[in-house]
Scaffold this motif. Structure first.
Motif, PDB file in Angstrom:
ATOM      1  N   GLU A 302       0.855  -1.185  -0.075  1.00 34.88           N
ATOM      2  CA  GLU A 302       0.214  -0.021  -0.087  1.00 34.88           C
ATOM      3  C   GLU A 302       0.939   1.347  -0.062  1.00 34.88           C
ATOM      4  O   GLU A 302       0.403   2.290  -0.833  1.00 34.88           O
ATOM      5  CB  GLU A 302      -1.004   0.067   1.235  1.00 34.88           C
ATOM      6  CG  GLU A 302      -1.856   1.173   1.300  1.00 34.88           C
ATOM      7  CD  GLU A 302      -2.825   1.515   0.240  1.00 34.88           C
ATOM      8  OE1 GLU A 302      -3.046   0.279  -0.411  1.00 34.88           O
ATOM      9  OE2 GLU A 302      -3.399   2.439  -0.208  1.00 34.88           O
ATOM     10  N   ASP A 303       1.713   1.384   0.749  1.00 36.33           N
ATOM     11  CA  ASP A 303       2.789   2.609   0.856  1.00 36.33           C
ATOM     12  C   ASP A 303       3.468   2.744  -0.434  1.00 36.33           C
ATOM     13  O   ASP A 303       3.857   3.818  -1.082  1.00 36.33           O
ATOM     14  CB  ASP A 303       3.852   2.491   1.991  1.00 36.33           C
ATOM     15  CG  ASP A 303       4.704   1.427   1.871  1.00 36.33           C
ATOM     16  OD1 ASP A 303       4.293   0.120   1.579  1.00 36.33           O
ATOM     17  OD2 ASP A 303       5.884   1.415   1.793  1.00 36.33           O
ATOM     18  N   TYR A 304       3.680   1.656  -1.393  1.00 37.10           N
ATOM     19  CA  TYR A 304       4.561   1.834  -2.301  1.00 37.10           C
ATOM     20  C   TYR A 304       3.610   2.253  -3.502  1.00 37.10           C
ATOM     21  O   TYR A 304       3.938   3.172  -4.280  1.00 37.10           O
ATOM     22  CB  TYR A 304       5.081   0.697  -2.904  1.00 37.10           C
ATOM     23  CG  TYR A 304       6.265   0.801  -4.090  1.00 37.10           C
ATOM     24  CD1 TYR A 304       6.430   1.570  -4.691  1.00 37.10           C
ATOM     25  CD2 TYR A 304       7.305  -0.182  -3.767  1.00 37.10           C
ATOM     26  CE1 TYR A 304       7.521   1.873  -5.762  1.00 37.10           C
ATOM     27  CE2 TYR A 304       8.260  -0.374  -4.766  1.00 37.10           C
ATOM     28  CZ  TYR A 304       8.358   0.823  -5.510  1.00 37.10           C
ATOM     29  OH  TYR A 304       9.564   0.646  -6.391  1.00 37.10           O
ATOM     30  N   GLN A 305       2.260   1.743  -3.628  1.00 38.51           N
ATOM     31  CA  GLN A 305       1.188   2.408  -4.467  1.00 38.51           C
ATOM     32  C   GLN A 305       0.815   3.845  -4.217  1.00 38.51           C
ATOM     33  O   GLN A 305       0.846   4.526  -4.999  1.00 38.51           O
ATOM     34  CB  GLN A 305      -0.064   1.589  -3.882  1.00 38.51           C
ATOM     35  CG  GLN A 305       0.114   0.074  -4.479  1.00 38.51           C
ATOM     36  CD  GLN A 305      -1.335  -0.675  -4.439  1.00 38.51           C
ATOM     37  OE1 GLN A 305      -2.520   0.191  -4.600  1.00 38.51           O
ATOM     38  NE2 GLN A 305      -1.679  -1.659  -4.276  1.00 38.51           N
ATOM     39  N   ARG A 310       1.203   9.448  -5.508  1.00 40.34           N
ATOM     40  CA  ARG A 310       1.530  10.859  -5.368  1.00 40.34           C
ATOM     41  C   ARG A 310       2.510  11.249  -6.458  1.00 40.34           C
ATOM     42  O   ARG A 310       2.301  12.672  -6.831  1.00 40.34           O
ATOM     43  CB  ARG A 310       2.648  10.886  -4.079  1.00 40.34           C
ATOM     44  CG  ARG A 310       1.534  10.918  -2.693  1.00 40.34           C
ATOM     45  CD  ARG A 310       2.581  11.227  -1.734  1.00 40.34           C
ATOM     46  NE  ARG A 310       3.770  10.305  -1.499  1.00 40.34           N
ATOM     47  CZ  ARG A 310       3.713   9.211  -0.571  1.00 40.34           C
ATOM     48  NH1 ARG A 310       2.586   8.739  -0.111  1.00 40.34           N
ATOM     49  NH2 ARG A 310       4.599   8.531  -0.426  1.00 40.34           N
ATOM     50  N   VAL A 311       3.360  10.659  -7.239  1.00 40.63           N
ATOM     51  CA  VAL A 311       4.057  11.112  -8.405  1.00 40.63           C
ATOM     52  C   VAL A 311       2.879  11.503  -9.446  1.00 40.63           C
ATOM     53  O   VAL A 311       3.079  12.709  -9.925  1.00 40.63           O
ATOM     54  CB  VAL A 311       4.712   9.983  -8.874  1.00 40.63           C
ATOM     55  CG1 VAL A 311       5.432  10.364 -10.279  1.00 40.63           C
ATOM     56  CG2 VAL A 311       5.601   9.709  -8.052  1.00 40.63           C
ATOM     57  N   PRO A 440       8.421  -4.732  -7.172  1.00 39.87           N
ATOM     58  CA  PRO A 440       7.073  -5.027  -6.308  1.00 39.87           C
ATOM     59  C   PRO A 440       7.350  -4.474  -4.959  1.00 39.87           C
ATOM     60  O   PRO A 440       6.459  -4.675  -4.171  1.00 39.87           O
ATOM     61  CB  PRO A 440       7.123  -6.728  -6.438  1.00 39.87           C
ATOM     62  CG  PRO A 440       7.791  -6.878  -7.691  1.00 39.87           C
ATOM     63  CD  PRO A 440       8.850  -5.701  -7.831  1.00 39.87           C
ATOM     64  N   THR A 441       8.697  -4.415  -4.614  1.00 40.48           N
ATOM     65  CA  THR A 441       8.830  -4.120  -3.035  1.00 40.48           C
ATOM     66  C   THR A 441      10.139  -3.220  -3.190  1.00 40.48           C
ATOM     67  O   THR A 441      10.778  -3.019  -4.401  1.00 40.48           O
ATOM     68  CB  THR A 441       9.368  -5.297  -2.390  1.00 40.48           C
ATOM     69  OG1 THR A 441      10.593  -5.961  -2.905  1.00 40.48           O
ATOM     70  CG2 THR A 441       8.375  -6.508  -2.440  1.00 40.48           C
ATOM     71  N   THR A 442      10.533  -2.739  -2.150  1.00 40.31           N
ATOM     72  CA  THR A 442      11.784  -1.902  -2.021  1.00 40.31           C
ATOM     73  C   THR A 442      12.901  -2.909  -1.786  1.00 40.31           C
ATOM     74  O   THR A 442      12.434  -4.193  -1.715  1.00 40.31           O
ATOM     75  CB  THR A 442      11.804  -0.911  -0.894  1.00 40.31           C
ATOM     76  OG1 THR A 442      11.479  -1.416   0.267  1.00 40.31           O
ATOM     77  CG2 THR A 442      10.915   0.264  -1.207  1.00 40.31           C
ATOM     78  N   GLY A 479      10.988   9.048  -3.278  1.00 44.36           N
ATOM     79  CA  GLY A 479      10.604   9.044  -2.009  1.00 44.36           C
ATOM     80  C   GLY A 479      11.306   7.966  -1.098  1.00 44.36           C
ATOM     81  O   GLY A 479      11.849   7.009  -1.867  1.00 44.36           O
ATOM     82  N   PHE A 480      10.847   7.785   0.120  1.00 51.26           N
ATOM     83  CA  PHE A 480      11.576   6.692   1.116  1.00 51.26           C
ATOM     84  C   PHE A 480      10.328   6.034   1.583  1.00 51.26           C
ATOM     85  O   PHE A 480       9.440   6.485   1.907  1.00 51.26           O
ATOM     86  CB  PHE A 480      12.271   6.929   1.869  1.00 51.26           C
ATOM     87  CG  PHE A 480      13.822   7.574   1.094  1.00 51.26           C
ATOM     88  CD1 PHE A 480      14.732   6.817   0.914  1.00 51.26           C
ATOM     89  CD2 PHE A 480      13.918   8.953   0.542  1.00 51.26           C
ATOM     90  CE1 PHE A 480      15.964   7.361   0.179  1.00 51.26           C
ATOM     91  CE2 PHE A 480      15.092   9.368   0.071  1.00 51.26           C
ATOM     92  CZ  PHE A 480      15.917   8.754  -0.128  1.00 51.26           C
TER      93      PHE A 480
END
Lengths: 528, 103
Positions: A302-305, A310-311, A440-442, A479-480
């Motif tokens: 969710e946070d990555y989405q 935001r971009v 798919p993930t950091t 972002g991070f």
């Protein structure tokens, strides 16, 4: 901030105006390498050596670089015309041949190979005045997404958290650029190998259109998928390097005879009215569940989405039109098709390593040539090349090729058609670019995924479709996550639309210039 | 499913020599990858869909002509020869080549 932390375009400008010399820039960069890189990767090296260092390099060619830098300074002193990269230090993924340097592909089988010629993209960067620092680490023959398959150990670590992988296969390139070990790096992308490590290390990485940059001198993996491209700390620098590398090459018949536009001048042109799509098919991953072999779906975290939405919001602020719910129905077949196509091409390309003319040859006594081949290849290749060779032979065998290889090539047509439909100027969506998460993930922890070849392959799920289709794509930081690891946003465009992708990404840099997250630097650089 | 027998056949074709541990790991990984391919085999594909050898179409106007097959001298002959694992003067040496006498 040291000289080595400046942007390539700033350094080129300062060097040309004699505000600083190429040698000073180089020495600053070499000091940085000495401070953060630790021991280079070696065949007999240990993975746990200096776990707080980056280990991007396999071969540092400091003296060669000093000679290049001195020549640039002399040329500038003499008032001669110098190229757009004059004095800018860059690294090269050790999958490119560079004359007189060990060119290993991070494999024991090429460990003693010294290239007798230079790959076109590298030669062009050097002709433009760039200073080649050396060869950086990668997954063996580029086969991986974490750099852990390199035969040269310790493998590179992520500058944002050295317990994490830098991504792969251009992991040494991305880690070096992020840590100030050269402003630029030349990498390659077969399924995401520039974009995924760029995302993991918080830098910019661009996979050009297939055929935009010559593959001459690139040690081949998947010949219909491989694309050399730039990694850089900002969009303008990536544009600068792409500019000098691009264009037709008499040594590569797939290097397109298509005019190279000016990637740099129009970077900051507004993006008002550009149509940028979001597809639900890029916000979830489809994968095969371990033992059962059943298909499962999982949303991107969710946070990555949210980071990607935001971009989209910021691009909308700049006047772009955001188009939601763009269907990309064949994206989910990208990995299975890749499992087949890339393996067949890899197996074919790896047959040439046989211990006869160059590279490693077994030291064991042998009775005949066949036995020499088997022992040489058995000792010289690591597990990942062996796996790809065996898989490639299986799926292209006469009795299976209709079921697997031909089928994968036809699925590739469907993947290509998804892109043709959304970029069609007369079509329903008329997009200029598709905006997606890059990964798919950091960045995942070292040793968490390596060993499971299926799971590792799925790290490329959001990037590989662009390789099947041949279209260009760029990853840039946005972002991070809560653990301090970078998110990467990806823009995918129509054939030869690198100029548009760079422009959109540069506009995003402009609108986020004063964001707090832009001020962060990798922890490893904080106490220098 | 890749059985041990089929696996050994592939290893022979691939000209590899594997340790038993390597062989076991690789065979298991191959079978895992084949599971991931079940999806590919199940995709409904119309007969009319052609295979794509690469993504970007290369129409004649952007496809460089194939260059002439010309002999060019190399300045690196000695450097290249020096990289051969075994040399006898300027010949590259290999072990005996398995052969069958023709009747």
């Amino acid at each position: 901030m040291d000289l080595c932390d400046y942007a390539a375009y700033q350094l080129a400008w300062m060097i040309r105006r004699k505000q600083v010399s190429a040698v000073e820039v180089l020495e600053s960069t070499l000091n940085r390498i000495a401070a953060v890189d630790g021991v280079p990767g070696r065949l007999d090296g240990g993975q746990d050596t200096e776990p707080d260092k980056i280990h991007a390099f396999i071969t540092l060619t400091a003296e060669r670089a000093r000679q290049q830098a001195q020549r640039i300074d002399q040329a500038i002193q003499a008032g001669e015309e110098v190229g757009p990269l004059a004095g800018v230090p860059f690294t090269v993924k050790d999958i490119f041949c560079v004359e007189g340097t060990p060119s290993t592909a991070a494999s024991k089988i090429l460990s003693n190979f010294v290239a007798p010629y230079t790959a076109t993209p590298v030669a062009r960067a050097e002709q433009a005045g760039g200073i080649m620092l050396g060869k950086v680490n990668l997954d063996e023959f580029t086969f991986g997404s974490s750099n852990e398959s390199s035969a040269y150990r310790p493998s590179p670590r992520n500058p944002w958290n050295t317990a994490r992988v830098p991504g792969g296969s251009s992991g040494g390139s991305a880690a070096a650029v992020a840590a100030g070990e050269g402003c630029l790096s030349i990498g390659t992308d077969t399924a995401g190998s520039i974009r995924q490590p760029a995302a993991f290390c918080g830098v910019v990485g661009l996979k050009p259109t297939y055929g935009r940059v010559s593959r001459y001198g690139l040690i081949a993996f998947g010949s219909s998928l491989d694309c050399p491209g730039p990694l850089a700390r900002n969009v303008s620098d990536a544009a600068l390097l792409l500019q000098v590398m691009s264009g037709a090459d008499p040594h590569d018949s797939t290097a397109a005879n298509f005019p190279v536009p000016d990637y740099v001048t129009d970077l900051e042109k507004p993006i008002r009215g550009l149509r940028i799509g979001l597809s639900p098919d890029y916000f979830r991953i489809t994968y095969v569940e371990g033992e059962s072999g059943e298909l499962a779906q999982q949303p991107v975290p969710e946070d990555y989405q949210q980071a990607i939405y935001r971009v989209a919001g910021r691009l909308a602020e700049m006047g772009a039109d955001i188009i939601e719910d763009v269907p990309m129905p064949h994206t989910k077949y990208s990995i299975p098709a890749y499992f087949v196509i890339s393996r067949v091409e890899a197996a074919s390309n790896l047959h040439r390593y046989d211990g006869v003319k160059y590279g490693y040859r077994t030291k064991q006594p042998v009775h005949d040539l066949r036995e020499m081949y088997r022992k040489t290849r058995g000792e010289g290749f690591g597990l990942q090349p062996k796996l790809r060779i065996l898989m490639g032979m299986y799926v292209s065998a006469a009795q299976y090729s209709e079921q697997y290889y031909m089928r994968a090539l036809r699925v590739r047509t469907l993947i290509r058609r998804d892109f043709e439909a959304i970029f069609d100027p007369q079509g329903k969506y008329r997009l200029h670019a598709l905006l997606t998460p890059t990964t798919p993930t950091t960045a995942f922890p070292i040793a968490q995924v390596y060993g499971d070849s299926v799971l590792m392959q799925f790290a490329d799920q959001l990037t590989v479709a662009a390789n099947h289709a041949g279209v260009p794509a760029i990853s840039f930081p946005c972002g991070f996550d809560p653990e301090g690891l970078p998110y990467g946003a990806q823009l995918i465009g129509a054939d030869f639309s690198e100029d548009l992708l760079l422009r959109i990404a540069r506009n995003y840099e402009i609108v986020t210039e004063s964001d707090q997250w832009r001020k962060r630097i990798p922890p490893i650089l904080q106490n220098l | 499913m890749i059985t041990p027998e089929l696996f050994d056949h592939l290893v022979e074709l691939a000209a590899l020599e594997l340790s038993p541990t390597e062989a076991e790991y690789l065979r298991q990984q191959l079978n895992n990858q084949l599971k991931a391919l079940q999806e590919l085999v199940a995709i409904p594909l119309q007969e009319s869909i052609p295979p794509a050898l690469h993504g970007v179409s290369f129409p004649a106007e952007i496809r460089p002509p194939i260059r002439e097959d010309e002999w060019l001298p190399s300045s690196q002959v000695e450097a290249i020869l020096k990289q051969a694992p075994e040399l006898d003067e300027r010949y590259i040496v290999v072990p005996d080549i398995p052969h069958q006498d023709l009747e």
